[in-house]
Write an enzyme that holds these catalytic residues in place. Structure first.
Site, PDB file in Angstrom:
ATOM      1  N   ASN A  11      72.353   3.737  77.195  1.00 22.17           N
ATOM      2  CA  ASN A  11      72.904   4.602  78.277  1.00 22.17           C
ATOM      3  C   ASN A  11      73.302   5.829  77.535  1.00 22.17           C
ATOM      4  O   ASN A  11      74.166   6.041  76.756  1.00 22.17           O
ATOM      5  CB  ASN A  11      74.392   3.989  78.764  1.00 22.17           C
ATOM      6  CG  ASN A  11      74.915   4.799  79.663  1.00 22.17           C
ATOM      7  OD1 ASN A  11      74.159   5.931  80.175  1.00 22.17           O
ATOM      8  ND2 ASN A  11      75.988   4.332  80.157  1.00 22.17           N
ATOM      9  N   LYS A  13      74.233   8.568  78.932  1.00 23.40           N
ATOM     10  CA  LYS A  13      75.424   9.354  79.546  1.00 23.40           C
ATOM     11  C   LYS A  13      74.740  10.797  79.607  1.00 23.40           C
ATOM     12  O   LYS A  13      73.880  10.992  79.688  1.00 23.40           O
ATOM     13  CB  LYS A  13      76.645   9.256  78.736  1.00 23.40           C
ATOM     14  CG  LYS A  13      76.987   7.734  78.407  1.00 23.40           C
ATOM     15  CD  LYS A  13      78.291   7.511  77.892  1.00 23.40           C
ATOM     16  CE  LYS A  13      78.788   5.806  78.018  1.00 23.40           C
ATOM     17  NZ  LYS A  13      79.959   5.412  77.604  1.00 23.40           N
ATOM     18  N   HIS A  95      79.140   2.080  86.539  1.00 22.69           N
ATOM     19  CA  HIS A  95      79.544   2.155  85.293  1.00 22.69           C
ATOM     20  C   HIS A  95      80.754   2.521  85.353  1.00 22.69           C
ATOM     21  O   HIS A  95      81.445   3.363  86.375  1.00 22.69           O
ATOM     22  CB  HIS A  95      78.790   3.238  84.695  1.00 22.69           C
ATOM     23  CG  HIS A  95      79.175   3.414  83.077  1.00 22.69           C
ATOM     24  ND1 HIS A  95      80.155   3.982  82.747  1.00 22.69           N
ATOM     25  CD2 HIS A  95      78.451   2.665  82.124  1.00 22.69           C
ATOM     26  CE1 HIS A  95      80.154   4.004  81.164  1.00 22.69           C
ATOM     27  NE2 HIS A  95      79.338   3.190  80.992  1.00 22.69           N
ATOM     28  N   GLU A  97      82.551   4.780  83.827  1.00 26.87           N
ATOM     29  CA  GLU A  97      83.024   6.339  84.130  1.00 26.87           C
ATOM     30  C   GLU A  97      82.389   6.595  85.631  1.00 26.87           C
ATOM     31  O   GLU A  97      83.317   7.549  86.201  1.00 26.87           O
ATOM     32  CB  GLU A  97      81.904   7.048  83.232  1.00 26.87           C
ATOM     33  CG  GLU A  97      82.551   6.874  81.757  1.00 26.87           C
ATOM     34  CD  GLU A  97      81.425   6.940  80.808  1.00 26.87           C
ATOM     35  OE1 GLU A  97      80.414   7.140  80.854  1.00 26.87           O
ATOM     36  OE2 GLU A  97      81.939   6.194  79.503  1.00 26.87           O
ATOM     37  N   GLU A 166      81.671  -4.699  80.666  1.00 30.47           N
ATOM     38  CA  GLU A 166      82.071  -3.653  79.655  1.00 30.47           C
ATOM     39  C   GLU A 166      83.824  -3.158  79.995  1.00 30.47           C
ATOM     40  O   GLU A 166      83.741  -2.591  80.726  1.00 30.47           O
ATOM     41  CB  GLU A 166      81.428  -2.344  79.998  1.00 30.47           C
ATOM     42  CG  GLU A 166      79.766  -2.414  80.134  1.00 30.47           C
ATOM     43  CD  GLU A 166      79.262  -1.079  79.858  1.00 30.47           C
ATOM     44  OE1 GLU A 166      78.652  -0.724  78.803  1.00 30.47           O
ATOM     45  OE2 GLU A 166      79.165  -0.232  80.757  1.00 30.47           O
ATOM     46  N   GLY A 172      83.315   3.638  74.044  1.00 29.40           N
ATOM     47  CA  GLY A 172      83.650   4.870  73.321  1.00 29.40           C
ATOM     48  C   GLY A 172      84.765   5.058  72.792  1.00 29.40           C
ATOM     49  O   GLY A 172      85.092   6.257  72.228  1.00 29.40           O
ATOM     50  N   SER A 212      81.454   0.111  72.628  1.00 30.34           N
ATOM     51  CA  SER A 212      81.360   0.418  71.020  1.00 30.34           C
ATOM     52  C   SER A 212      80.289  -0.733  70.286  1.00 30.34           C
ATOM     53  O   SER A 212      80.773  -0.978  69.154  1.00 30.34           O
ATOM     54  CB  SER A 212      82.754   0.149  70.563  1.00 30.34           C
ATOM     55  OG  SER A 212      83.476   1.091  71.146  1.00 30.34           O
TER      56      SER A 212
HETATM   57  P1  PGA Z   1      79.835   2.959  74.124  1.00 29.62           P
HETATM   58  O1  PGA Z   1      79.471   3.055  75.635  1.00 29.62           O
HETATM   59  O2  PGA Z   1      78.662   2.224  73.354  1.00 29.62           O
HETATM   60  O3  PGA Z   1      79.600   4.439  73.635  1.00 29.62           O
HETATM   61  O4  PGA Z   1      81.105   2.328  73.897  1.00 29.62           O
HETATM   62  C1  PGA Z   1      79.053   1.917  76.198  1.00 29.62           C
HETATM   63  C2  PGA Z   1      78.458   2.364  77.561  1.00 29.62           C
HETATM   64  O5  PGA Z   1      79.591   3.201  78.210  1.00 29.62           O
HETATM   65  O6  PGA Z   1      77.728   1.600  78.354  1.00 29.62           O
END
Ligand code: PGA
Length: 249
Positions: A11, A13, A95, A97, A166, A172, A212
């Site tokens: 992803n 983003k 997601h 976010e 997640e 992140g 992460s």
């Molecule tokens: P990250 O994000 O690997 O940067 O923690 C994972 C995600 O949001 O799918």
């Protein structure tokens, strides 16, 4: 258990201008990518077409979001039909976010899932608890509530769904769930899903972990019985992503 094909999504983003995308495409196309793993990358909507045209055909492309209608007065949004028109076959929905920054609730995520599936897209549906919910021992309540809103809308289309667990506190932040923490949630979710759907659905559904994931922790996570792959954010922008795709021997 089962013969679930390992699945790794990247992803991106809201990252990547064309020169960056060219670099990512170069290391993805060079691979080598394990043939026993499904690989999907998810560029920003405006670059779906660009990335799809440059990536090898064995690499799937997912939109990061879409709306629950085919067309109309929905300024700023895109439809499953448009995603397919750009040659892409996947969409990420729900997601954290989208849920937490853009205020999407379970009902909207469910409706989007239903519409995307009705148009023939495959869906990476995301769920996960916040830190305060985990600390209050509400993890399973939260992921079950989020998944219930999906079940109602997936119907008999489970074959086109990947469920991404997640935990919001791990996204992140550099704080990965330990393999045991992730395995525990995946295993409980699968058992719960068997009761809500069927044993066949529960045993064949890929439940992937996100938060992460990196080249250093992916192998340990991949060894867990109920972890069927990853959704990777930050690390999917770097050549190390190839190592993550190949985490499962
Ligand atoms: P990250 O994000 O690997 O940067 O923690 C994972 C995600 O949001 O799918």
């Amino acid at each position: 258990m089962g013969d679930r094909k390992f699945f790794v999504g990247g992803n991106w983003k809201m990252n990547g201008l064309k020169p960056d995308i060219d670099e990512i495409v170069a290391f993805m196309n060079a691979g080598p990518l394990n043939e026993n793993t499904d690989v999907v990358v998810s560029p920003p909507a405006i670059y779906l077409d660009y990335a799809r045209q440059k990536l090898n055909a064995n690499i799937g492309v997912a939109a990061q979001n879409c709306y629950k209608a085919g067309k109309g007065a929905f300024t700023g949004d895109i439809s499953p039909e448009m995603i397919k028109d750009c040659g892409c076959e996947w969409v990420i929905l729900g997601h954290s976010e989208r849920r937490n920054v853009f205020g999407e609730n379970d009902e909207l995520v469910g409706a989007k899932t239903k519409y995307a599936l009705s148009q023939g897209l495959s869906v990476i549906a995301c769920i996960g608890e916040k830190l305060e919910e985990r600390e209050a021992d509400q993890t399973m309540d939260v992921v079950q509530r989020q998944t219930t809103a999906l079940i109602e809308n997936i119907g008999d289309n489970w074959g086109k769904v990947v469920l991404a667990y997640e935990p919001v506190w791990a996204i992140g932040t550099g704080k990965t769930a330990t393999p045991d923490q992730a395995q525990e949630v995946h295993q409980k979710l699968r058992a719960w899903l068997a009761g809500k759907t069927s044993d066949t659905v529960a045993q064949s559904l890929r439940i992937i972990y996100g938060g992460s994931v990196n080249a250093g922790n992916c192998k340990d996570l991949a060894q867990k019985e109920d972890i069927d792959g990853f959704l990777v954010g930050g690390a999917s922008l770097k050549p190390d992503f190839v190592k993550i795709v190949n985490a499962k021997e």
